[in-house]
Structures are given as structure tokens and as C-alpha cells.
Design an enzyme around this catalytic site. Structure first.
Site, PDB file in Angstrom:
ATOM      1  N   PHE A   1       0.831  -1.202   0.000  1.00 53.70           N
ATOM      2  CA  PHE A   1       0.000   0.000   0.000  1.00 53.70           C
ATOM      3  C   PHE A   1       0.861   1.246   0.000  1.00 53.70           C
ATOM      4  O   PHE A   1       1.784   1.378   0.802  1.00 53.70           O
ATOM      5  CB  PHE A   1      -0.922   0.027   1.224  1.00 53.70           C
TER       6      PHE A   1
ATOM      7  N   LEU B   1       4.107  -1.094   3.627  1.00 56.77           N
ATOM      8  CA  LEU B   1       3.426   0.192   3.752  1.00 56.77           C
ATOM      9  C   LEU B   1       4.377   1.334   3.441  1.00 56.77           C
ATOM     10  O   LEU B   1       5.423   1.476   4.096  1.00 56.77           O
ATOM     11  CB  LEU B   1       2.866   0.363   5.162  1.00 56.77           C
ATOM     12  N   GLU B   2       4.021   2.136   2.445  1.00 53.25           N
ATOM     13  CA  GLU B   2       4.789   3.340   2.102  1.00 53.25           C
ATOM     14  C   GLU B   2       3.828   4.501   2.242  1.00 53.25           C
ATOM     15  O   GLU B   2       2.944   4.688   1.416  1.00 53.25           O
ATOM     16  CB  GLU B   2       5.348   3.216   0.675  1.00 53.25           C
ATOM     17  N   LEU B   3       4.019   5.300   3.320  1.00 53.28           N
ATOM     18  CA  LEU B   3       2.999   6.252   3.731  1.00 53.28           C
ATOM     19  C   LEU B   3       3.490   7.696   3.586  1.00 53.28           C
ATOM     20  O   LEU B   3       4.367   7.977   2.793  1.00 53.28           O
ATOM     21  CB  LEU B   3       2.567   5.925   5.167  1.00 53.28           C
TER      22      LEU B   3
END
Length: 530
Positions: free
Chosen positions: A228, A251-253
Site C-alpha cells: 500500500f 506500507l509506504e505512507l
């Protein structure tokens, strides 16, 4: 309805979408780029089922042959680079030079990973027992769900999809609705590169349908890994969902990326870096500059130079030679306006604030500002560590500035927000550069360069509110899309029990060297060395 772009499951378009939406050009919101059929959660589940069904056969394809498919993708991307980049510019408003760079990022990613098909190495490990060998192997995780944002509609998805396919996984991809036309073009290039039906599926859906479809797919055992890219808020929800199924997502936020400018920095270079990382893509990158943390002795000069550069920067029609164009979509414009509400009385605002228009013009604007979602670039000086503007991601063309006296203070300010994606320091002192890199929590550090920018063979990712420590790109992403398997092969013809049957090498631990502290002492004749 027949002209709408529809989801693709097992190589076939899925008819009868739940509803249809228009994707418009943010530089000219009256222009419809394409109609998109928005699917319900059942289509996501069907795509996950198709990926599960296709996975074993795809994993059985030898990795070098899968690498050849990735090579084909790279060649088709190269042949269609100009057309795909032009579509990126038209649908999300990214300046053409940046859009071309984004497509080049896909090509670079393919160039790197096509060779990994011959380098999915394991190890041969020595055993503690005779007539026994130990091995390790990388195995594909299975079927992968990729959910990506639209600010990098083709480059960032390639960071997931290319290595996932190369490693023998199948994919369900849910791109952003506001970039679905370019996403469909991206998917078609893969489909024409030799990727079998069912191996790479694409679902156009809104957020609630995607989350429900993902939850149902996880409960049915159809998804083995989730990747995501998006907001920290949504990332938390996906992390919680995956945790219930004992999975660790990639997760890359978001980010609130600091740039430290020391008293010995090259200020001209620092201004150039701040301008690009703060306002490139209209500040709509996870790696965009959030706060400049500038030494108090050079603060005034930096602010003067930076404000002059921002005032002179070309903005407007992204098809022209501009630094930045519009915001991506109406929802991002609304979010950015909320961020502008964080400007407080103690701040010094440099430049106009709000939407560019006849009531608030910008000198040298390229094109028609009334046609699109164009916002003034804003500099806010005097931000404080407890300000909302200091602590929160803004995702738009706004940069805060604060000061520091000692480097340790600058590092603490850089870590204060709790994000940990990207960071930058401008200095001519190597000691300061290394101290900063050691103390900053960000997963990525630049020295005398901007907070933005990535290369296909370097790990990309963050910590804290910016991600869960997973990394994309380079060999490091292989750990996201493979599982380690160990194999022990005993050819002794008998059962050998580790740690129980291991032969212990005996030693005389009571042996002590003679005392030779007195040079007049003769050597011990019992000592073999005498």
C-alpha cells in the site's frame, strides 16, 4: 457504458460496474480524460480468486523466463514513453518533464529486475554434521494485492508489480480512481508483454469497496501479501487488517520531510533543492519538503533568496515548461485548503495564499488559472515545533521555515513530527553530514540534494508514521515478495539429530601458561614450546 474503462480479471473486462465516474484533467477540469467503471467489492474478490488460480503456473515458469517478460515490459515502456508521459500530464497535471522521468523510472526498474530473474540466490550452508547439506531458497509469497496512490500513477506501482511478478507472484492492483485512465494504459503494456491472463489483474474501485473486497479476500485466504502507498491514516487501517490475518504488509505512507541548512551550506544550492522538493509536483509527493530547519545565522539570507526563487518560478499549464501545475484532484484541493487553515497569527506568510484566479493572480502564470486547480506556492516563516503546520503532512505547495542554533537541536526538530521518510542536509562539513545521518529517524537521507528523488536500485521507504520499516526498490524489495525456505538434506543413511548427535571437540581448559613475568626465570622444561 461500453466506452468506460473497466476492471480486468483473468484477462477479461468485467461488465456492469456499480457506477461510472469521469476522470478529468486537473489543469482544465472541464476536460474529461475518460469514463471509469467503478467496481464493487465482489470484483476485487473475483480478481483475488483469479490471481490465486494463476499463481502456481506462473511460479513454475523459470525465473529467467519471468525476467524476459519484465524485459519485454521495459521495451514496451520505452517505445511508448512519450505517449504514456503525455497521458500522465493530462490526467494528473504533472509537468511533462516530471512525467517523462516517471516513465523512465519504470524502465529503470525493469532494467534492474530483469537480471534478478537469474539472481534469486539462496545459499549453500555447511552443516554441523557429516554427510549432510543445508540450503536456503527464495519462494514467492503467492498472490499480492497492490493499492497505490495517483500522484505517481505508474512509477510507484512498478516498484511493487515488477518485483512481485519477477519473484513468481500474481497481482491484484487497485490504482487511484483519479488516475485510472493512465493506469489502464500501464496495465495494457504489461498485458502485451507476455504476462498470462490472471497473473496481473486490475480493479477500479473506490476506497470503501476496496477495503471490503480486501477484507473478504483475506478472510477467504486469497491474498498473501498487501502493498500500500498512501496516507498514514489509511495505512494504519490496512496494517490492522493484515495483522488480524498474521500478515505484514508493505506500507509506504506520508512524510513531513525536514531539510536542515547549516551555517556553512552553499545557500544557492540549498535554495535550488528547497524549490524543487517543496514545490515540484505542487508539493504532492510523500517525499516533498515539509519544513526547512535553517541555522539562525543564515536564516535571513536564505529566506530572502528562497522567496525570490519561489516568486520567479514558472507555474501553470503542465504541458509547458513549468516547475509545477495543478493539484491532482478536487479532494486534494479541499485537503490543501484545510492545511492553509493551520497558518497562525505568529507566522510570517510570504506570497499569496489560496487559489490562483482573477481575484488573486500570479505574475507569469502559464495558461488559464481559472480552468484548473491551481494554488499559489506559500512560504510560512516562524513555524514552531507544536504547530499543526510543523507536525502534519500538508500535501500541497506550502513550505514551513524554522531556525536552530546547534545541530543536535536541528536533528531533534527533524524527528519531532513522528514521520520518518525522507530528509536532507545542506552542509560543506562532512562531520555535520554524518552526525545528521546518524541522528535522523528518516529511512532516506540526502546530503546537498533535495528530499525528493529515488533510484531504482536503492531502498525506498520510511519509519514511524511514514511506514512499517518495509523497503521498496533494489534487492531489498525481494524480501517483501519472497519467503525464505530452508532445506536440510541428510545422505548419511541414518537419523542424525541436530544439537544431540553433534560431536563436541574436547579441550584441556585447566591448562595455564607458565608465569614468564620474570625474565630470569628459566623456561618450564615441561612446556613443549621451551
Amino acid at each position: 457504458m461500453s466506452s468506460a474503462i473497466l476492471s480486468v480479471v483473468a484477462g477479461e473486462r468485467v461488465p456492469n460496474p456499480a457506477r461510472t465516474i469521469a476522470s478529468t484533467n486537473p489543469a482544465n477540469t472541464a476536460e474529461v480524460v475518460g469514463e471509469i467503471g467503478i467496481a464493487g467489492p465482489e470484483v476485487f474478490v473475483a480478481a483475488a480468486g483469479a490471481a490465486r488460480s494463476a499463481q502456481a503456473a506462473w511460479a513454475a515458469v523459470p525465473p529467467p523466463q519471468r525476467g524476459q517478460v519484465i524485459a519485454n515490459v521495459g521495451r514496451l515502456m520505452t517505445a511508448n514513453k512519450d505517449r504514456l508521459a503525455a497521458l500522465v500530464t493530462r490526467e494528473i497535471g504533472k509537468p511533462l518533464a516530471e512525467a517523462l522521468g516517471e516513465v523512465q523510472e519504470i524502465i529503470d526498474t525493469c532494467d534492474f529486475f530483469l537480471g534478478e530473474g537469474r539472481r534469486l540466490y539462496g545459499q549453500t550452508v555447511p552443516s554441523e554434521m557429516p554427510d549432510k547439506q543445508l540450503f536456503t531458497f527464495r519462494r514467492p509469497v503467492g498472490s499480492v494485492a497492490v493499492i497505490s496512490a495517483g500522484n505517481f500513477p505508474v512509477a510507484v506501482p512498478s516498484w511493487y508489480i515488477v518485483p512481485a511478478l519477477l519473484c513468481g507472484n500474481t497481482v491484484v492492483w487497485k490504482p487511484a480512481e483519479y488516475s485510472a485512465v493512465v493506469s489502464d494504459a500501464f496495465h495494457q503494456l504489461f498485458a502485451h508483454s507476455g504476462v498470462p491472463a490472471g497473473v496481473f489483474n486490475v480493479v477500479y474501485a473506490d476506497g470503501p469497496s476496496t477495503f471490503e473486497g480486501l477484507e473478504r479476500s483475506l478472510e477467504a485466504g486469497l491474498i498473501d501479501k498487501v502493498g500500500f502507498t498512501g496516507s498514514s491514516e489509511v495505512g494504519r487501517r490496512i496494517g490492522e487488517l493484515c495483522g488480524r490475518h498474521l500478515q505484514t504488509p508493505c506500507l509506504e505512507l506520508g512524510g513531513k520531510n525536514p531539510m536542515v541548512i547549516t551555517e556553512d551550506a552553499d545557500l544557492e544550492l540549498a535554495v535550488e533543492g528547497a524549490l524543487f522538493s517543496g514545490f515540484g509536483t505542487a508539493g504532492q509527493r510523500c517525499t516533498s519538503l515539509g519544513t526547512v530547519i535553517v541555522h539562525e545565522s543564515v536564516h535571513d539570507e536564505f529566506v530572502q533568496r528562497f522567496s525570490t526563487a519561489v516568486a520567479a518560478a514558472r507555474m501553470g499549464d503542465p504541458a509547458q515548461d513549468v516547475l509545477f501545475g495543478p493539484l491532482l484532484d478536487e479532494k486534494f484541493a479541499a485537503g490543501f485548503e484545510k492545511s492553509l487553515g493551520w497558518i497562525a497569527a505568529h507566522h510570517r506568510v510570504i506570497g499569496a495564499v489560496g487559489r490562483v484566479g482573477t481575484d488573486s493572480p500570479r505574475d507569469g502564470f502559464v495558461g488559464d488559472p481559472a480552468a484548473g486547480l491551481f494554488y499559489h506556492p506559500v512560504i510560512v516563516d516562524g513555524v514552531r515545533p507544536d504547530d499543526e503546520l510543523f507536525l502534519n503532512e500538508t500535501f500541497g505547495p506550502i513550505v514551513g521555515i524554522t531556525t536552530y542554533a546547534e545541530l543536535d537541536e536541528a536533528i531533534a526538530l527533524g524527528n519531532k513530527s513522528g514521520y520518518g521518510l525522507s530528509s536532507s542536509i545542506y552542509t560543506t562539513d562532512p562531520t555535520k553530514a554524518f552526525r545528521f545521518a546518524q541522528g535522523i529517524s528518516a529511512g532516506m537521507v540526502s546530503v546537498n540534494n533535495s528530499t525528493s528523488g529515488a533510484e531504482a536500485h536503492l531502498p525506498f521507504g520510511g519509519n514511524g508514521k511514514s511506514g512499517n520499516g518495509s523497503r521498496q526498490s533494489g534487492i531489498w524489495v525481494l524480501d517483501q515478495f519472497t519467503r525464505w525456505q530452508s532445506l536440510n538434506w541428510d545422505y548419511s543413511g541414518k537419523l542424525q539429530k541436530a544439537q544431540m548427535d553433534t560431536v563436541t571437540v574436547e579441550a584441556d581448559f585447566d591448562f595455564r601458561l607458565p608465569d614468564r613475568s620474570d625474565p630470569a626465570d628459566p623456561a618450564d622444561p615441561a612446556d613443549p614450546a621451551a
